[in-house]
Design a protein around this motif. Sequence first.
Motif, PDB file in Angstrom:
ATOM      1  N   ALA A  40       0.848  -1.202   0.000  1.00 24.23           N
ATOM      2  CA  ALA A  40       0.000   0.000   0.000  1.00 24.23           C
ATOM      3  C   ALA A  40       0.875   1.241   0.000  1.00 24.23           C
ATOM      4  O   ALA A  40       2.064   1.172   0.301  1.00 24.23           O
ATOM      5  CB  ALA A  40      -0.920   0.001   1.216  1.00 24.23           C
ATOM      6  N   GLN A  41       0.238   2.334  -0.361  1.00 21.77           N
ATOM      7  CA  GLN A  41       0.968   3.590  -0.398  1.00 21.77           C
ATOM      8  C   GLN A  41       0.488   4.496   0.736  1.00 21.77           C
ATOM      9  O   GLN A  41      -0.623   4.338   1.236  1.00 21.77           O
ATOM     10  CB  GLN A  41       0.718   4.298  -1.733  1.00 21.77           C
ATOM     11  N   SER A  42       1.323   5.451   1.102  1.00 23.70           N
ATOM     12  CA  SER A  42       0.913   6.465   2.079  1.00 23.70           C
ATOM     13  C   SER A  42       1.575   7.783   1.747  1.00 23.70           C
ATOM     14  O   SER A  42       2.603   7.806   1.043  1.00 23.70           O
ATOM     15  CB  SER A  42       1.262   6.042   3.509  1.00 23.70           C
ATOM     16  N   VAL A  43       0.977   8.856   2.231  1.00 18.86           N
ATOM     17  CA  VAL A  43       1.458  10.201   1.931  1.00 18.86           C
ATOM     18  C   VAL A  43       1.541  11.004   3.214  1.00 18.86           C
ATOM     19  O   VAL A  43       0.620  10.950   4.039  1.00 18.86           O
ATOM     20  CB  VAL A  43       0.507  10.911   0.940  1.00 18.86           C
ATOM     21  N   THR A  44       2.617  11.751   3.355  1.00 14.40           N
ATOM     22  CA  THR A  44       2.770  12.647   4.499  1.00 14.40           C
ATOM     23  C   THR A  44       2.937  14.066   3.999  1.00 14.40           C
ATOM     24  O   THR A  44       3.858  14.360   3.233  1.00 14.40           O
ATOM     25  CB  THR A  44       4.000  12.265   5.343  1.00 14.40           C
ATOM     26  N   THR A  75      -4.721  -1.433  -8.409  1.00 12.06           N
ATOM     27  CA  THR A  75      -5.210  -0.356  -7.556  1.00 12.06           C
ATOM     28  C   THR A  75      -6.388   0.371  -8.189  1.00 12.06           C
ATOM     29  O   THR A  75      -7.006   1.197  -7.545  1.00 12.06           O
ATOM     30  CB  THR A  75      -4.102   0.666  -7.261  1.00 12.06           C
ATOM     31  N   LEU A  76      -6.645   0.113  -9.466  1.00 10.96           N
ATOM     32  CA  LEU A  76      -7.843   0.642 -10.125  1.00 10.96           C
ATOM     33  C   LEU A  76      -8.001   2.146  -9.954  1.00 10.96           C
ATOM     34  O   LEU A  76      -9.100   2.641  -9.727  1.00 10.96           O
ATOM     35  CB  LEU A  76      -9.075  -0.073  -9.580  1.00 10.96           C
ATOM     36  N   GLY A  77      -6.908   2.864 -10.036  1.00  6.99           N
ATOM     37  CA  GLY A  77      -6.996   4.303  -9.958  1.00  6.99           C
ATOM     38  C   GLY A  77      -7.230   4.827  -8.572  1.00  6.99           C
ATOM     39  O   GLY A  77      -7.566   6.000  -8.378  1.00  6.99           O
ATOM     40  N   ARG A  78      -7.088   4.006  -7.575  1.00  5.43           N
ATOM     41  CA  ARG A  78      -7.340   4.438  -6.202  1.00  5.43           C
ATOM     42  C   ARG A  78      -6.225   5.365  -5.747  1.00  5.43           C
ATOM     43  O   ARG A  78      -5.052   5.060  -5.897  1.00  5.43           O
ATOM     44  CB  ARG A  78      -7.415   3.202  -5.316  1.00  5.43           C
ATOM     45  N   LEU A  79      -6.598   6.474  -5.151  1.00  5.52           N
ATOM     46  CA  LEU A  79      -5.660   7.457  -4.636  1.00  5.52           C
ATOM     47  C   LEU A  79      -5.566   7.375  -3.118  1.00  5.52           C
ATOM     48  O   LEU A  79      -6.569   7.166  -2.440  1.00  5.52           O
ATOM     49  CB  LEU A  79      -6.101   8.873  -5.005  1.00  5.52           C
ATOM     50  N   TYR A  80      -4.355   7.552  -2.631  1.00  7.39           N
ATOM     51  CA  TYR A  80      -4.129   7.699  -1.192  1.00  7.39           C
ATOM     52  C   TYR A  80      -3.732   9.151  -0.959  1.00  7.39           C
ATOM     53  O   TYR A  80      -2.787   9.644  -1.581  1.00  7.39           O
ATOM     54  CB  TYR A  80      -3.022   6.759  -0.718  1.00  7.39           C
ATOM     55  N   PHE A  81      -4.461   9.815  -0.065  1.00 10.21           N
ATOM     56  CA  PHE A  81      -4.273  11.246   0.140  1.00 10.21           C
ATOM     57  C   PHE A  81      -3.491  11.546   1.409  1.00 10.21           C
ATOM     58  O   PHE A  81      -3.592  10.820   2.399  1.00 10.21           O
ATOM     59  CB  PHE A  81      -5.627  11.944   0.245  1.00 10.21           C
ATOM     60  N   GLY A  82      -2.755  12.659   1.381  1.00 10.71           N
ATOM     61  CA  GLY A  82      -2.215  13.226   2.603  1.00 10.71           C
ATOM     62  C   GLY A  82      -3.311  13.959   3.347  1.00 10.71           C
ATOM     63  O   GLY A  82      -4.449  14.055   2.889  1.00 10.71           O
ATOM     64  N   ARG A  83      -2.937  14.513   4.504  1.00 11.04           N
ATOM     65  CA  ARG A  83      -3.942  15.154   5.347  1.00 11.04           C
ATOM     66  C   ARG A  83      -4.243  16.588   4.946  1.00 11.04           C
ATOM     67  O   ARG A  83      -5.108  17.231   5.533  1.00 11.04           O
ATOM     68  CB  ARG A  83      -3.510  15.093   6.808  1.00 11.04           C
ATOM     69  N   GLY A  84      -3.522  17.083   3.976  1.00 13.23           N
ATOM     70  CA  GLY A  84      -3.824  18.427   3.482  1.00 13.23           C
ATOM     71  C   GLY A  84      -2.967  19.507   4.095  1.00 13.23           C
ATOM     72  O   GLY A  84      -2.513  19.389   5.244  1.00 13.23           O
ATOM     73  N   THR A  85      -2.719  20.563   3.318  1.00  8.92           N
ATOM     74  CA  THR A  85      -2.018  21.754   3.793  1.00  8.92           C
ATOM     75  C   THR A  85      -2.863  22.966   3.454  1.00  8.92           C
ATOM     76  O   THR A  85      -3.197  23.183   2.284  1.00  8.92           O
ATOM     77  CB  THR A  85      -0.639  21.910   3.127  1.00  8.92           C
TER      78      THR A  85
END
Lengths: 114, 116
Positions: free
Chosen positions: B1-5, B100-110
């Motif tokens: 899986a992917q993750s974003v910070t 992943t079928l185009g699934r996005l993993y998002f960060g918490r936002g800035t």
Amino acid sequence: DVKVTQSSRYLVKRTGEKVFLECVQDMDHENMFWYRQDPGLGLRLIYFSYDVKMKEKGDIPEGYSVSREKKERFSLILESASTNQTSMYLCASSKMGSSGNTIYFGEGSWLTVV
Amino acid sequence: AQSVTQLDSQVPVFEEAPVELRCNYSSSVSVYLFWYVQYPNQGLQLLLKYLSGSTLVESINGFEAEFNKSQTSFHLRKPSVHISDTAEYFCAVSGVRGSTLGRLYFGRGTQLTVWP
């Protein structure tokens, strides 16, 4: 232009009510998504669907279900709304194929559960 | 899986100043990278994306981001911001394989706030 339309922008529901959030896209996209957005948590995926009558759980499916009877429409259902489901809900769609395809978002539905 | 910070939850700047919004990702597979922008009371709009090729990508409104594989980063920059750039910015990642079928993993936002 691609358009993803969420039928209700603002809803107020009582605890225990059944809630339907409707989403329609007009670009014949195969993939559709429901996200929940909360301050400081970003977007979290609830459910997604890559074809009619197909659905896959996302990261936070508990308390939610979905329905996709037609390609253009993807509904999010809260069987028994609770106050911790007060949030902004975002529907999105994209074309099947490369993961690099752009995901298009609706304007969001603000749900308050009291 | 992917993750974003996303390393900063809030970035206040003055108009015409430069800005950098930082994003780091984690993934065991090759990725695509995205920046989305959300103006008040609206949904998310794609700002720019990196799929392959040149590591520097640009948007039509003056933002740019550079993919740095060794540092697993995709920072967003603009040399001179306008008040109209005030918005929340989300970094996102997806795997390049079909599973992943185009699934996005998002960060918490800035939240970028530009002051006059």
